[in-house]
Design an enzyme around this catalytic site. Structure first.
Site, PDB file in Angstrom:
ATOM      1  CB  SER A 155      -0.741  -0.262   1.100  1.00 44.63           C
ATOM      2  OG  SER A 155      -1.734   0.876   1.248  1.00 44.63           O
TER       3      SER A 155
ATOM      4  CG  ASP B  43      -6.565  -3.250  -4.426  1.00 42.49           C
ATOM      5  OD1 ASP B  43      -7.253  -1.829  -3.476  1.00 42.49           O
ATOM      6  OD2 ASP B  43      -5.175  -2.805  -3.853  1.00 42.49           O
TER       7      ASP B  43
ATOM      8  CG  HIS C 147      -5.240  -2.149  -0.325  1.00 44.00           C
ATOM      9  ND1 HIS C 147      -5.296  -2.029  -1.156  1.00 44.00           N
ATOM     10  CD2 HIS C 147      -4.889  -1.601   0.869  1.00 44.00           C
ATOM     11  CE1 HIS C 147      -3.873  -0.981  -0.613  1.00 44.00           C
ATOM     12  NE2 HIS C 147      -3.862  -0.706   0.289  1.00 44.00           N
TER      13      HIS C 147
END
Length: 490
Positions: free
Chosen positions: A296, A361, A416
């Site tokens: 991320s 995602d 995610h």
């Protein structure tokens, strides 16, 4: 199934979180042995339940998605050693021939580096009622052992910090405790580690320096903090190229410092420079690699730090001026970071990047939803826009709908989730291949901080938690938060 049962028993501390993880190389004491004996049947029972439920709900036992039903993968595994092909696994040929079908050595390394990135989440204190909120819960000298990762052969040499006094409110965590805090200006960001185990160095074919970056512990609110504005990176000792631009929020996070903070007095960038230079000097003459990992927002920091190290020449081989220590980034669910000039410069510098993404995602699709690497019309004009972004490196796209373990959901945080990505890596064999777990990594880990597994597997959602939320009884019998010394935090 015995290899799977033993694998799951080794992860029994993940299933029963109040039991401390045991190092695979350290000798357990009597109390640890008793706890291990107590949890082993639970782990074995859970694996048996998962197998039974899958067969009852999905049909033939031959369809059970574990690799012991596949003889081809066993034959391939015996053919090559990582020490012989480590440069290819690290991307020297841009992973040509290693992704379709999925190479078993690359899969193992991707999962290992993903677990080191996951360790940054598992070690982070995000409890707003803790006076240590925003710090690492573990001493760096024992952190990997405490998290059950001592088998990786790495030792953490430095904790990394960044100032929290920048405009990323959904990324940083601060304590609500009214008493004196560990720091008013810093957050723990990750760590630098190096392989110290001789057997692991032999297996890898070199000594590996790892930088692991923490992502965000909140769901996806940090995306709202992105200013979606590019500015020059400015990374060069003499003449920085003004055309090379990166997202300003990522750059501020990496380069900002706070003179009033003990932990963020120097920026994350300066901390990286000093520690990587120190380790390269310490192990000069040895075969080295630098591997940077993150999930991320941590993926964005991984790419920034890789570019920084290469642009500043920090990876120069001390013994041979014509050689450079190879730099590889393994990115998981990362956003775009910079413009097309940033991409081109990374390629010129020889930085290798493999981006692992889930097709469903949304994070890898930002920033630059409108103007990005897919928009080829008027390319020269678009590159001049302050919000034109480009992905870098090679993409490995996974699809969570292919896993029979995962349930249908509309929750974007599940798409995610890093543990879900590692689960998908274990089962991925190629775009047109059947999903089955090659390593047998415990599917229960997916629900460690998510609600993503099929209900019939009976794995509770969000099951990972600290025993008694970290509270302990003091000598007076009162429940208190244990003290962490300053040496614990450095």
């Amino acid at each position: 199934m015995m290899n799977l049962r033993s694998n799951l028993v080794n992860h029994s501390t993940s299933i029963v979180p109040e039991v401390p993880c045991l190092s695979m190389r350290s000798k357990p004491n009597n109390q640890q042995k008793q706890r291990q004996r107590a949890t082993a049947p639970i782990a074995t029972q859970l694996l048996t339940t998962v197998e039974k439920e899958y067969k009852e709900n999905s049909g033939s036992p031959n369809d059970y998605p574990y690799s012991h039903h596949n003889d081809i993968s066993k034959k391939r595994k015996s053919a090559r050693k990582l020490s012989d092909v480590w440069r290819e696994v690290q991307g020297s040929n841009n992973w040509e021939g290693l992704l379709e079908p999925m190479d078993h050595l690359l899969r193992s390394e991707l999962i290992k580096y993903g677990e080191l990135a996951q360790a940054c989440y598992d070690a982070f204190d995000f409890d707003p009622y803790s006076k240590y909120c925003g710090s690492c819960k573990y001493n760096r000298r024992t952190m990997l052992q405490d998290l059950g990762l001592s088998h990786t052969g790495y030792e953490i040499t430095k904790h990394l910090y960044a100032t929290s006094n920048i405009n990323l409110p959904n990324f940083f965590k601060k304590s609500r405790a009214g008493e004196k805090l560990w720091s008013n200006h810093a957050n723990w960001m990750g760590f630098v580690a190096v392989t110290e185990d001789e057997q692991e160095i032999k297996r890898l074919g070199r000594r590996d320096i790892v930088i692991a970056w923490r992502g965000t512990v909140t769901r996806l609110e940090w995306l709202a903090d992105l200013m979606d504005f590019l500015k020059p990176a400015g990374f060069h000792s003499d003449h920085p190229d003004p055309r090379v631009k990166v997202e300003s929020g990522f750059l501020n996070l990496y380069t900002a410092s706070e003179k009033n903070s003990r932990f963020a007095k120097s920026s994350a960038q300066e901390q990286i420079h000093a520690e990587v230079r120190r380790l390269i000097e310490m192990y000069k003459g040895e075969k080295l690699s630098i591997t940077i990992t993150g999930h991320s927002l941590g993926s964005a920091l991984a790419m920034l730090s890789a570019y920084d190290i290469a642009e500043m020449g920090i990876n120069q081989d001390k013994e041979n001026e014509n050689e450079k220590i190879p730099i590889t980034v393994f990115s998981y669910a990362g956003p775009r970071v910079g413009n097309s000039a940033f991409k081109e410069r990374l390629e010129q510098l020889g930085v290798k990047i493999l981006r692992v993404v889930n097709a469903h995602d949304g994070v890898p699709k930002v920033p630059g939803i409108l103007f990005n690497e897919h928009f080829q019309l008027l390319r020269d004009w678009i590159d001049k826009l302050p919000w034109s972004y480009s992905h870098v490196g090679v993409e490995l796209q996974l699809d969570h709908t292919k896993s029979p373990f995962l349930r249908p959901t509309s929750d974007p945080s599940c798409f995610h989730n890093l543990e879900a990505h590692l689960h998908l890596l274990d089962g991925y064999h190629g775009r047109q291949e059947r999903f089955y777990l090659a390593i047998g990594r415990d599917p229960a880990l997916v629900n460690k901080a998510a609600d993503f597994l099929q209900d019939h597997l009976h794995i509770p959602p969000f099951w990972r938690q600290d025993y008694n939320k970290g509270m302990v009884r003091n000598s007076e019998g009162r429940w208190v938060q244990p003290q962490r010394t300053q040496s614990h935090l450095v």
